[in-house]
Write a protein that holds these residues in place. Structure first.
Motif, PDB file in Angstrom:
ATOM      1  N   GLN A   1       2.242   1.425  -9.467  1.00 58.36           N
ATOM      2  CA  GLN A   1       1.969   2.742  -8.912  1.00 58.36           C
ATOM      3  C   GLN A   1       2.797   3.844  -9.582  1.00 58.36           C
ATOM      4  O   GLN A   1       2.801   4.988  -9.119  1.00 58.36           O
ATOM      5  CB  GLN A   1       2.228   2.742  -7.403  1.00 58.36           C
ATOM      6  CG  GLN A   1       1.350   1.794  -6.618  1.00 58.36           C
ATOM      7  CD  GLN A   1      -0.132   2.108  -6.755  1.00 58.36           C
ATOM      8  OE1 GLN A   1      -0.506   3.191  -7.186  1.00 58.36           O
ATOM      9  NE2 GLN A   1      -0.981   1.160  -6.390  1.00 58.36           N
ATOM     10  N   ALA A   2       3.501   3.509 -10.662  1.00 65.06           N
ATOM     11  CA  ALA A   2       4.262   4.512 -11.401  1.00 65.06           C
ATOM     12  C   ALA A   2       3.312   5.499 -12.076  1.00 65.06           C
ATOM     13  O   ALA A   2       2.164   5.173 -12.404  1.00 65.06           O
ATOM     14  CB  ALA A   2       5.142   3.835 -12.444  1.00 65.06           C
TER      15      ALA A   2
ATOM     16  N   ASP B   1      -2.587   4.904  -8.107  1.00 65.36           N
ATOM     17  CA  ASP B   1      -3.989   4.772  -7.681  1.00 65.36           C
ATOM     18  C   ASP B   1      -4.590   6.141  -7.372  1.00 65.36           C
ATOM     19  O   ASP B   1      -5.762   6.403  -7.703  1.00 65.36           O
ATOM     20  CB  ASP B   1      -4.081   3.882  -6.438  1.00 65.36           C
ATOM     21  CG  ASP B   1      -3.928   2.401  -6.764  1.00 65.36           C
ATOM     22  OD1 ASP B   1      -4.009   2.039  -7.961  1.00 65.36           O
ATOM     23  OD2 ASP B   1      -3.727   1.604  -5.825  1.00 65.36           O
ATOM     24  N   LEU B   2      -3.823   7.028  -6.732  1.00 66.28           N
ATOM     25  CA  LEU B   2      -4.337   8.363  -6.432  1.00 66.28           C
ATOM     26  C   LEU B   2      -4.621   9.127  -7.717  1.00 66.28           C
ATOM     27  O   LEU B   2      -5.657   9.810  -7.830  1.00 66.28           O
ATOM     28  CB  LEU B   2      -3.330   9.118  -5.571  1.00 66.28           C
ATOM     29  CG  LEU B   2      -3.238   8.636  -4.111  1.00 66.28           C
ATOM     30  CD1 LEU B   2      -1.953   9.148  -3.470  1.00 66.28           C
ATOM     31  CD2 LEU B   2      -4.450   9.086  -3.307  1.00 66.28           C
ATOM     32  N   LEU B   3      -3.738   9.017  -8.698  1.00 66.51           N
ATOM     33  CA  LEU B   3      -3.962   9.674  -9.983  1.00 66.51           C
ATOM     34  C   LEU B   3      -5.216   9.137 -10.653  1.00 66.51           C
ATOM     35  O   LEU B   3      -6.066   9.906 -11.130  1.00 66.51           O
ATOM     36  CB  LEU B   3      -2.739   9.470 -10.883  1.00 66.51           C
ATOM     37  CG  LEU B   3      -2.868   9.984 -12.321  1.00 66.51           C
ATOM     38  CD1 LEU B   3      -3.004  11.494 -12.352  1.00 66.51           C
ATOM     39  CD2 LEU B   3      -1.670   9.530 -13.154  1.00 66.51           C
ATOM     40  N   ARG B   4      -5.350   7.823 -10.697  1.00 58.83           N
ATOM     41  CA  ARG B   4      -6.518   7.219 -11.344  1.00 58.83           C
ATOM     42  C   ARG B   4      -7.819   7.576 -10.630  1.00 58.83           C
ATOM     43  O   ARG B   4      -8.890   7.581 -11.240  1.00 58.83           O
ATOM     44  CB  ARG B   4      -6.332   5.708 -11.423  1.00 58.83           C
ATOM     45  CG  ARG B   4      -5.279   5.279 -12.441  1.00 58.83           C
ATOM     46  CD  ARG B   4      -5.164   3.780 -12.565  1.00 58.83           C
ATOM     47  NE  ARG B   4      -4.437   3.172 -11.454  1.00 58.83           N
ATOM     48  CZ  ARG B   4      -3.115   3.012 -11.403  1.00 58.83           C
ATOM     49  NH1 ARG B   4      -2.362   3.437 -12.405  1.00 58.83           N
ATOM     50  NH2 ARG B   4      -2.543   2.426 -10.367  1.00 58.83           N
TER      51      ARG B   4
ATOM     52  N   ARG C   1       9.946   3.922 -10.527  1.00 53.49           N
ATOM     53  CA  ARG C   1       9.890   3.237  -9.232  1.00 53.49           C
ATOM     54  C   ARG C   1      11.229   2.556  -8.938  1.00 53.49           C
ATOM     55  O   ARG C   1      11.302   1.518  -8.285  1.00 53.49           O
ATOM     56  CB  ARG C   1       8.731   2.237  -9.159  1.00 53.49           C
ATOM     57  CG  ARG C   1       7.363   2.846  -9.413  1.00 53.49           C
ATOM     58  CD  ARG C   1       6.895   3.776  -8.318  1.00 53.49           C
ATOM     59  NE  ARG C   1       6.471   3.075  -7.111  1.00 53.49           N
ATOM     60  CZ  ARG C   1       5.576   3.550  -6.230  1.00 53.49           C
ATOM     61  NH1 ARG C   1       5.022   4.742  -6.422  1.00 53.49           N
ATOM     62  NH2 ARG C   1       5.259   2.864  -5.155  1.00 53.49           N
ATOM     63  N   LEU C   2      12.305   3.185  -9.382  1.00 46.88           N
ATOM     64  CA  LEU C   2      13.687   2.801  -9.113  1.00 46.88           C
ATOM     65  C   LEU C   2      14.463   4.049  -8.736  1.00 46.88           C
ATOM     66  O   LEU C   2      14.162   5.150  -9.218  1.00 46.88           O
ATOM     67  CB  LEU C   2      14.337   2.169 -10.344  1.00 46.88           C
ATOM     68  CG  LEU C   2      13.960   0.733 -10.708  1.00 46.88           C
ATOM     69  CD1 LEU C   2      14.458   0.422 -12.117  1.00 46.88           C
ATOM     70  CD2 LEU C   2      14.552  -0.251  -9.708  1.00 46.88           C
TER      71      LEU C   2
ATOM     72  N   TRP D   1       0.827  -1.220   0.000  1.00 49.33           N
ATOM     73  CA  TRP D   1       0.000   0.000   0.000  1.00 49.33           C
ATOM     74  C   TRP D   1       0.858   1.266   0.000  1.00 49.33           C
ATOM     75  O   TRP D   1       0.349   2.366   0.213  1.00 49.33           O
ATOM     76  CB  TRP D   1      -0.898   0.029   1.230  1.00 49.33           C
ATOM     77  CG  TRP D   1      -1.900  -1.082   1.322  1.00 49.33           C
ATOM     78  CD1 TRP D   1      -2.230  -1.981   0.351  1.00 49.33           C
ATOM     79  CD2 TRP D   1      -2.698  -1.406   2.458  1.00 49.33           C
ATOM     80  NE1 TRP D   1      -3.198  -2.850   0.815  1.00 49.33           N
ATOM     81  CE2 TRP D   1      -3.503  -2.523   2.112  1.00 49.33           C
ATOM     82  CE3 TRP D   1      -2.820  -0.884   3.749  1.00 49.33           C
ATOM     83  CZ2 TRP D   1      -4.409  -3.109   2.993  1.00 49.33           C
ATOM     84  CZ3 TRP D   1      -3.725  -1.455   4.627  1.00 49.33           C
ATOM     85  CH2 TRP D   1      -4.516  -2.557   4.251  1.00 49.33           C
ATOM     86  N   GLN D   2       2.148   1.139  -0.251  1.00 45.22           N
ATOM     87  CA  GLN D   2       3.052   2.265  -0.075  1.00 45.22           C
ATOM     88  C   GLN D   2       3.144   3.147  -1.324  1.00 45.22           C
ATOM     89  O   GLN D   2       3.241   2.654  -2.442  1.00 45.22           O
ATOM     90  CB  GLN D   2       4.445   1.762   0.284  1.00 45.22           C
ATOM     91  CG  GLN D   2       4.503   1.061   1.643  1.00 45.22           C
ATOM     92  CD  GLN D   2       5.924   0.771   2.049  1.00 45.22           C
ATOM     93  OE1 GLN D   2       6.628   1.633   2.558  1.00 45.22           O
ATOM     94  NE2 GLN D   2       6.354  -0.463   1.820  1.00 45.22           N
ATOM     95  N   TYR D   3       3.123   4.445  -1.070  1.00 43.10           N
ATOM     96  CA  TYR D   3       3.284   5.458  -2.116  1.00 43.10           C
ATOM     97  C   TYR D   3       2.413   5.148  -3.328  1.00 43.10           C
ATOM     98  O   TYR D   3       2.905   4.985  -4.454  1.00 43.10           O
ATOM     99  CB  TYR D   3       4.760   5.569  -2.516  1.00 43.10           C
ATOM    100  CG  TYR D   3       5.664   5.846  -1.335  1.00 43.10           C
ATOM    101  CD1 TYR D   3       5.597   7.043  -0.636  1.00 43.10           C
ATOM    102  CD2 TYR D   3       6.587   4.890  -0.890  1.00 43.10           C
ATOM    103  CE1 TYR D   3       6.412   7.289   0.467  1.00 43.10           C
ATOM    104  CE2 TYR D   3       7.410   5.135   0.205  1.00 43.10           C
ATOM    105  CZ  TYR D   3       7.320   6.336   0.872  1.00 43.10           C
ATOM    106  OH  TYR D   3       8.132   6.576   1.956  1.00 43.10           O
TER     107      TYR D   3
END
Length: 551
Positions: free
Chosen positions: A479-480, A430-433, A461-462, A424-426
């Motif tokens: 989550q990218a 999901d927030l954008l969508r 995400r690296l 569930w991290q960062y």
């Protein structure tokens, strides 16, 4: 014909406007953008016009850091700065050299160490005593949520085996119950209350050092996430006023007035007073900072379920909510009604939920306004709370540099969050969508203020080139977010949070010419090279405030 003062031409222009249009030329007169377009803008070039040939490199709006501590960062650079080092041995060597060079300092001050350099993330006083035993030493870590002290500092503060933990912190102890040299959260206050007060001249010097550093990364505006007395840095508010008055503050700055978590609602009149006092020139303290919890690495982030013991079993510790939710649910509606923006720090899923609940109480009591509350860090967000950001008009203030696997995440976070929370991290994707407004910041001096390094992580995400601490796979790649979205968050998104969106944050006619020139077009290269992008020039109202040697 009226000629422009400054014209950029010969390269792509990322406008960050609603359609993310591209242009090739931008003209500036009297500090404002007067034309955006193609080769036709060349007609505005006169004999006195400064022409900046982009040579294929990108021009974009100046970055805006929505959560940063420039005075702290500047002080770290003036003190014993450990931020460029990575091991316990390197830290001790640097501290020893600093001690030798400063024989008359009453205290040895510095900071910037990382928890992953020490077993369990907790350095000892005994180790620090080997290089500084005759004077007290106080070294906050990179995230500012813990401090490394020596035995002289413990003695001066009267901290021993009988000293109780404060309500908002913890004293790290050895097997016999004696303080071992690491102080978490509120326990830092037991020592830093004894620190000598930094004079205004020193804080102003630190501000200007920090400002130069931020300008070198293309940052033209920011929100200082703590204006008030906290930690070992002093209150930056007077330094901002001084710099604003004498014209040395070149950035646009919103100050977030510190909510003193040792007090309750009785501090509201003083917050109102500070808003009136802390206003001048390019500085205005119109936000209030509420730190609702700590950090996951020292188990003070506030979680809905207890932390694990590293072997998949729950403990009896679910972190600390620094502000009682009942107080928060009264304070936030009051601040909202008074026109304040509330800038929340929330790492754990319980803290995020408590902040969202408080905003919901404010809406129920006051209706919907335009204060633009935002939650910074958002490390662990329960999936049920993702849609609430949009529903409550709360912006997600991303520190995206942290959304990558590195030793601190692997060794000090994942084993103690366990499943499913580790996933569930960062959750930027999901927030954008879900339709959330995204803003971005660095939390410098906690981590580098380089927006391109953070944008690299948001997209890949690296860790960015130069920030890697080992070879890892992408962290929760679902989550990218894409490059354009991340650039927009760091420009127009943060400008929206800072209430600067009507004059800055995009490249459009009539906007102030707060701009940055990159050394390339990051859209043209592979995604894994985004973080290697550098800023060559930075402009505020059309005035150059930074130029790289090879600009």
């Amino acid at each position: 014909m009226a000629y422009a003062d400054l014209v950029f031409t010969g390269g792509p222009v990322f406008t960050a406007n609603t359609v993310r249009s591209r242009a090739r030329t931008v003209a500036v007169t009297d500090g404002r953008i007067v034309a955006v377009g193609g080769d036709d803008v060349r007609d505005l070039v006169g004999p006195k016009t400064e022409l900046v040939d982009l040579r294929g490199r990108m021009l974009l709006p100046g970055f805006q850091d929505a959560h940063v501590h420039p005075v702290w960062g500047g002080l770290d650079m003036l003190r014993c700065d450990l931020s460029a080092l990575g091991t316990a041995a390197e830290y001790l060597e640097a501290i020893g050299a600093y001690v030798a060079a400063h024989p008359d300092d009453e205290w040895i001050l510095g900071g910037g160490w990382q928890m992953s350099a020490f077993p369990g993330g907790t350095p000892t006083a005994a180790a620090l005593d080997t290089v500084i035993a005759d004077r007290p030493a106080f070294f906050p870590n990179r995230d500012g949520h813990g401090a490394w002290v020596n035995s002289a500092a413990l003695r001066l503060a009267g901290i021993d085996g009988d000293t109780p933990d404060p309500a908002d912190g913890r004293i790290e102890r050895d097997a016999d119950g004696n303080p071992s040299g690491t102080l978490h959260e509120g326990a830092m206050g037991l020592v830093n209350r004894h620190l000598p007060e930094e004079p205004l001249e020193r804080l102003t010097e630190a501000l200007l050092v920090g400002q130069r550093h931020l300008h070198s990364y293309g940052i033209t505006a920011w929100q200082d996430a703590i204006v008030g007395s906290y930690g070992d840095a002093g209150d930056p508010g007077p330094a901002y006023l001084k710099a604003a008055a004498d014209g040395t503050l070149t950035a646009r700055v919103v100050g977030a007035i510190w909510w003193d978590r040792t007090q309750g609602l009785e501090q509201l009149p003083s917050i109102l007073e500070k808003r009136e006092r802390y206003r001048g020139g390019r500085f205005a303290a119109t936000s209030v900072k509420v730190m609702q919890d700590g950090v996951a690495e020292n188990f003070t982030a506030s979680m809905l379920e207890p932390y694990c013991d590293g072997h998949g079993h729950f403990t009896d510790n679910s972190g600390i909510s620094f502000v009682d939710p009942a107080v928060l649910n009264e304070a936030v509606p009051f601040l909202d009604a008074e026109g304040f923006q509330v800038h929340f720090h929330a790492i754990g899923d319980r803290a995020v939920r408590e902040c969202l609940d408080a905003v919901e109480h404010a809406i129920e009591r006051n209706g919907r306004g335009d204060n633009r509350h935002h939650i910074a860090h958002i490390q662990v967000v329960h999936p049920e709370d993702i849609p609430r950001f949009r529903q409550l008009d709360v912006a997600a203030n991303m520190q995206s540099l942290w959304a990558a696997l590195e030793p601190q995440m692997v060794d000090l976070t994942l084993p103690f969050l366990g499943d499913p929370r580790s996933a569930w991290q960062y959750p930027f994707g999901d927030l954008l969508r879900a339709g959330t407004v995204l803003a971005a910041g660095s939390d410098w001096s906690v981590s580098t203020p380089n927006p391109l390094a953070a944008i690299h992580v948001a997209v890949n995400r690296l860790s960015a080139p130069g920030e890697e601490e080992g070879e890892y796979e992408p962290f929760l790649p679902e989550q990218a977010i894409d490059l354009a979205t991340s650039l927009t968050a760091y420009t127009a998104g943060s400008a929206w949070v800072n209430h600067l969106d009507e004059t800055t944050g995009t490249i459009e006619v009539g906007r102030l010419a707060d701009l940055a020139v990159l050394d390339r077009d990051p859209f043209d290269g592979p995604a894994d090279e985004i973080g290697a992008t550098r800023v060559l020039q930075t402009f505020v109202e059309g005035r150059r405030v930074y130029a790289a040697p090879d600009a």
